[in-house]
Design a protein around this motif. Structure first.
Motif, short mmCIF file in Angstrom:
data_model
loop_
_atom_site.label_atom_id
_atom_site.label_comp_id
_atom_site.label_asym_id
_atom_site.label_seq_id
_atom_site.Cartn_x
_atom_site.Cartn_y
_atom_site.Cartn_z
N GLY A 113 0.77 -1.34 -0.04
CA GLY A 113 0.11 0.09 0.04
C GLY A 113 0.69 1.48 0.05
O GLY A 113 2.16 1.39 0.72
N THR A 114 0.07 2.18 -0.45
CA THR A 114 0.86 3.56 -0.45
C THR A 114 -0.18 4.77 0.02
O THR A 114 -1.40 4.65 -0.44
N LEU A 115 0.29 5.79 0.86
CA LEU A 115 -0.80 6.37 1.47
C LEU A 115 -1.08 7.69 0.76
O LEU A 115 -0.07 8.12 0.44
N VAL A 116 -2.60 7.85 0.56
CA VAL A 116 -2.78 9.32 -0.34
C VAL A 116 -3.55 9.85 0.79
O VAL A 116 -4.52 9.63 1.38
N THR A 117 -3.02 11.20 1.13
CA THR A 117 -3.98 12.40 1.83
C THR A 117 -4.27 13.66 0.91
O THR A 117 -3.55 13.98 0.43
N VAL A 118 -5.41 13.64 1.15
CA VAL A 118 -6.14 14.80 0.22
C VAL A 118 -6.66 15.81 1.38
O VAL A 118 -7.44 15.62 2.11
N SER A 119 -6.05 17.01 1.48
CA SER A 119 -6.17 17.90 2.18
C SER A 119 -7.40 19.14 1.71
O SER A 119 -7.39 19.24 0.51
N SER A 120 -8.28 19.32 2.55
CA SER A 120 -9.44 20.40 1.97
C SER A 120 -8.95 21.80 2.09
O SER A 120 -7.92 22.10 2.54
#
Length: 120
Positions: A113-120
């Motif tokens: 897995g690889t982490l994707v973080t989307v900030s608002s």
């Protein structure tokens, strides 16, 4: 035996883009169905996209409704790699993204897995 290694995750603002890659080891990569799944905190792993071999040089792509029109799955058989281009990212896309490979014989292979973080 197939080993999968994902890369390309990271932090991005909403509306941005990322491209994930999954490098596969082993033989016969071109005949594998390659897929992407994701797991958000506190939620079950869910299907995102799949690139299925349909015989010869024909591959078909399938997408979850939540990503249709924003994500594109593709593959480069010469590089044993599958990609997930993610555009117009939303905070709800935040998750660990996993690469999956199978040949329809009941055996699934997974990357870490690889982490994707989307900030608002």
């Amino acid at each position: 035996q197939v080993q999968l290694v994902e890369s390309g995750g990271g932090l991005v603002q909403a509306g941005g883009s990322l491209r994930l890659s999954c490098a596969a080891s082993g033989r016969s990569f071109s005949s594998y169905t390659m897929g992407w799944f994701r797991q958000a905190p506190g939620k079950e792993r869910e299907f995102v996209a799949r690139n299925r071999w349909s015989g010869g040089t024909i591959y078909r792509a399938y997408y979850a409704d939540s990503v249709k029109g924003r994500f594109t799955i593709s593959r480069d058989n010469a590089k044993n790699t599958v990609y997930l281009q993610m555009n117009s990212l939303k905070p709800e896309d935040t998750a660990v993204y996993f690469c999956n490979a199978n040949k329809g014989d009941g055996v699934d292979y997974w990357g870490k897995g690889t982490l994707v973080t989307v900030s608002s």
